[in-house]
Write a protein that holds these residues in place. Structure first.
Motif, PDB file in Angstrom:
ATOM      1  N   GLY A 204       0.873  -1.250  -0.049  1.00  0.00           N
ATOM      2  CA  GLY A 204       0.162   0.133  -0.043  1.00  0.00           C
ATOM      3  C   GLY A 204       0.774   1.192   0.055  1.00  0.00           C
ATOM      4  O   GLY A 204       0.556   2.102  -0.651  1.00  0.00           O
ATOM      5  N   GLY A 205       1.948   1.372   0.698  1.00  0.00           N
ATOM      6  CA  GLY A 205       2.831   2.375   0.957  1.00  0.00           C
ATOM      7  C   GLY A 205       3.502   2.628  -0.286  1.00  0.00           C
ATOM      8  O   GLY A 205       3.676   3.718  -0.878  1.00  0.00           O
ATOM      9  N   LEU A 206       3.880   1.343  -1.187  1.00  0.00           N
ATOM     10  CA  LEU A 206       4.511   1.771  -2.378  1.00  0.00           C
ATOM     11  C   LEU A 206       3.546   2.235  -3.488  1.00  0.00           C
ATOM     12  O   LEU A 206       3.999   2.905  -4.431  1.00  0.00           O
ATOM     13  N   THR A 207       2.268   1.708  -3.399  1.00  0.00           N
ATOM     14  CA  THR A 207       1.296   2.216  -4.368  1.00  0.00           C
ATOM     15  C   THR A 207       1.109   3.928  -4.340  1.00  0.00           C
ATOM     16  O   THR A 207       0.974   4.447  -5.169  1.00  0.00           O
ATOM     17  N   LEU A 208       0.809   4.002  -2.869  1.00  0.00           N
ATOM     18  CA  LEU A 208       1.097   5.502  -3.028  1.00  0.00           C
ATOM     19  C   LEU A 208       2.185   6.366  -3.364  1.00  0.00           C
ATOM     20  O   LEU A 208       2.024   7.473  -4.007  1.00  0.00           O
ATOM     21  N   ILE A 209       3.358   5.721  -3.201  1.00  0.00           N
ATOM     22  CA  ILE A 209       4.515   6.493  -3.579  1.00  0.00           C
ATOM     23  C   ILE A 209       4.335   6.518  -5.241  1.00  0.00           C
ATOM     24  O   ILE A 209       4.890   7.603  -5.943  1.00  0.00           O
ATOM     25  N   TYR A 210       4.295   5.411  -5.843  1.00  0.00           N
ATOM     26  CA  TYR A 210       3.919   5.225  -7.241  1.00  0.00           C
ATOM     27  C   TYR A 210       3.054   6.328  -7.977  1.00  0.00           C
ATOM     28  O   TYR A 210       3.366   7.012  -8.650  1.00  0.00           O
ATOM     29  N   LEU A 211       1.881   6.275  -7.236  1.00  0.00           N
ATOM     30  CA  LEU A 211       0.716   7.239  -7.826  1.00  0.00           C
ATOM     31  C   LEU A 211       0.926   8.729  -7.547  1.00  0.00           C
ATOM     32  O   LEU A 211       0.796   9.513  -8.270  1.00  0.00           O
ATOM     33  N   SER A 212       1.829   8.716  -6.412  1.00  0.00           N
ATOM     34  CA  SER A 212       2.162  10.355  -6.280  1.00  0.00           C
ATOM     35  C   SER A 212       3.204  10.877  -6.954  1.00  0.00           C
ATOM     36  O   SER A 212       3.278  11.980  -7.402  1.00  0.00           O
ATOM     37  N   HIS A 213       4.194  10.013  -7.276  1.00  0.00           N
ATOM     38  CA  HIS A 213       5.375  10.447  -8.191  1.00  0.00           C
ATOM     39  C   HIS A 213       5.537  10.130  -9.449  1.00  0.00           C
ATOM     40  O   HIS A 213       6.197  10.605 -10.202  1.00  0.00           O
ATOM     41  N   GLY A 214       4.591   9.041  -9.652  1.00  0.00           N
ATOM     42  CA  GLY A 214       4.425   8.730 -11.256  1.00  0.00           C
ATOM     43  C   GLY A 214       5.972   7.889 -11.621  1.00  0.00           C
ATOM     44  O   GLY A 214       5.885   7.890 -12.941  1.00  0.00           O
ATOM     45  N   SER A 215       6.490   7.546 -10.736  1.00  0.00           N
ATOM     46  CA  SER A 215       7.687   6.837 -11.397  1.00  0.00           C
ATOM     47  C   SER A 215       7.905   5.235 -10.695  1.00  0.00           C
ATOM     48  O   SER A 215       8.043   5.068  -9.590  1.00  0.00           O
ATOM     49  N   LEU A 216       7.987   4.487 -11.801  1.00  0.00           N
ATOM     50  CA  LEU A 216       7.863   2.796 -11.608  1.00  0.00           C
ATOM     51  C   LEU A 216       9.234   2.578 -10.903  1.00  0.00           C
ATOM     52  O   LEU A 216       9.436   1.748 -10.087  1.00  0.00           O
ATOM     53  N   LEU A 217      10.115   3.363 -11.662  1.00  0.00           N
ATOM     54  CA  LEU A 217      11.613   2.811 -11.321  1.00  0.00           C
ATOM     55  C   LEU A 217      11.645   3.150  -9.705  1.00  0.00           C
ATOM     56  O   LEU A 217      12.558   2.683  -9.031  1.00  0.00           O
ATOM     57  N   ARG A 218      11.267   4.184  -9.316  1.00  0.00           N
ATOM     58  CA  ARG A 218      11.577   4.714  -8.019  1.00  0.00           C
ATOM     59  C   ARG A 218      11.069   3.487  -6.964  1.00  0.00           C
ATOM     60  O   ARG A 218      11.719   3.301  -6.004  1.00  0.00           O
ATOM     61  N   VAL A 219       9.733   2.946  -7.179  1.00  0.00           N
ATOM     62  CA  VAL A 219       9.024   1.878  -6.304  1.00  0.00           C
ATOM     63  C   VAL A 219      10.016   0.957  -6.632  1.00  0.00           C
ATOM     64  O   VAL A 219       9.965  -0.051  -5.489  1.00  0.00           O
ATOM     65  N   MET A 220      10.353   0.271  -7.722  1.00  0.00           N
ATOM     66  CA  MET A 220      11.373  -0.859  -7.843  1.00  0.00           C
ATOM     67  C   MET A 220      12.572  -0.754  -6.986  1.00  0.00           C
ATOM     68  O   MET A 220      12.919  -1.625  -6.268  1.00  0.00           O
ATOM     69  N   LEU A 221      13.050   0.483  -6.875  1.00  0.00           N
ATOM     70  CA  LEU A 221      14.421   0.822  -6.223  1.00  0.00           C
ATOM     71  C   LEU A 221      14.051   0.590  -4.726  1.00  0.00           C
ATOM     72  O   LEU A 221      14.784   0.098  -3.880  1.00  0.00           O
ATOM     73  N   ILE A 222      13.002   1.179  -4.293  1.00  0.00           N
ATOM     74  CA  ILE A 222      12.631   1.284  -3.042  1.00  0.00           C
ATOM     75  C   ILE A 222      12.325  -0.187  -2.287  1.00  0.00           C
ATOM     76  O   ILE A 222      12.809  -0.807  -1.279  1.00  0.00           O
TER      77      ILE A 222
END
Length: 252
Positions: A204-222
C-alpha cells in the motif's frame, strides 16, 4: 473483452497454484542444510519469478495497449496522480527539500522499526521468512540478486501491469489497486498470515509512492532496498551486536 476476461481468470488460477506450490517449496527449503542446495533453490526462484511475473506483465500490458511502463505514466492513473501529487511538486528547490525531508523521516521510521527488531536479538530461524537469510558470502550475493529481481518483477506486475489490466476491466482504480494489493500480500503467503498483512501494508505504501510521484523505477528501487535491508543489513547488524554482547559478557 472476452480474451481479457479469460486472461484474468487464467492469471488468478495460476496465482492460486503458484501460492500453494511456493508454500510447499519453502517448507522444503527450510529443511535444507547444504549451502549448495540452498543456492540452487535461490537461483531457481529468481528465474521462475522473473519469467512468470515479467511474462504475465508483458501479456497484460499488451492486452490493454500499455507496453510503455518506464517512459510514460499511464493516463488511467492520472486522476489518482493529480489527487496525491503535492502542489509544490515542480522540481523546485523547495520541492526537492520537502522530498528530502520526507525521505529522511521515512528512513528514520524504518531504522526505528529495524532497531526494535534488532534489540530483540532474533534467532537465525526465529520467523517464517528467516530461512531466507544468507548463511555465507556466496548466498549473500545471490540474495542481493533475489532482492533486485523482486524489486523489478514484482513492482512491474503488482504496481503497474495488474492494476492497469484490472482498471480496464472494472473502470475503478479502487478495485484495481485493492485487488492487486491483496494479490501482492497472498504472493508472500509462505511467511504466514502476519507476513501477508505486513506485505499488504508495504505494498500500500509503495502504491501511494508510485501514484504520487509517477515513477515505477522509484518504487522498484525502494522495494529492492527494503528487501536488502531485511535480508542482509539487519541480520548483519544483529550478528555484530550479538558478538559484541558475547565479548562483553565474557570480559565481565
Amino acid at each position: 473483452m472476452m480474451i481479457q476476461g479469460l486472461w484474468l481468470l487464467g492469471m488468478l488460477a495460476g496465482m492460486a497454484w503458484w501460492v500453494r506450490r511456493d508454500a510447499e517449496a519453502y517448507r522444503r527449503f527450510q529443511a535444507l542444510t547444504c549451502s549448495g542446495d540452498r543456492q540452487r533453490v535461490y537461483w531457481r526462484w529468481i528465474a521462475q519469478s522473473f519469467a512468470i511475473l515479467v511474462g504475465a506483465s508483458l501479456i497484460s500490458l499488451w492486452l490493454v495497449d500499455g507496453l510503455s511502463p518506464f517512459n510514460t505514466f499511464p493516463s488511467a492513473f492520472e486522476q489518482a496522480h493529480q489527487a496525491l501529487r503535492s502542489p509544490q511538486h515542480d522540481g523546485s528547490a523547495e520541492s526537492m527539500a520537502g522530498m528530502a525531508i520526507g525521505f529522511a523521516i521515512g528512513l528514520a521510521v524504518l531504522l526505528f522499526v529495524q532497531w526494535r527488531r534488532i534489540r530483540k536479538m532474533l534467532k537465525p530461524v526465529a520467523g517464517p521468512a528467516d530461512a531466507l537469510l544468507p548463511r555465507n558470502r556466496r548466498e549473500a550475493m545471490i540474495v542481493t540478486v533475489l532482492s533486485l529481481n523482486a524489486g523489478f518483477s514484482e513492482e512491474l506486475f503488482f504496481r503497474l501491469a495488474l492494476p492497469l489490466f484490472l482498471f480496464h476491466l472494472t473502470g475503478s482504480l479502487w478495485i484495481a489497486f485493492g485487488v492487486a494489493g491483496v494479490c501482492f500480500g497472498l504472493a508472500h503467503a509462505y511467511q504466514g498470515w502476519k507476513g501477508v498483512l505486513g506485505t499488504m501494508l508495504v505494498g500500500g505504501g509503495l502504491t501511494l509512492i508510485y501514484l504520487s510521484h509517477g515513477s515505477l523505477l522509484r518504487v522498484m528501487l525502494i522495494h529492492a532496498v527494503i528487501d536488502i535491508m531485511a535480508l542482509l543489513v539487519r541480520p548483519a547488524i544483529t550478528r555484530w551486536i550479538g558478538r559484541r554482547n558475547t565479548l562483553a559478557a565474557a570480559g565481565a
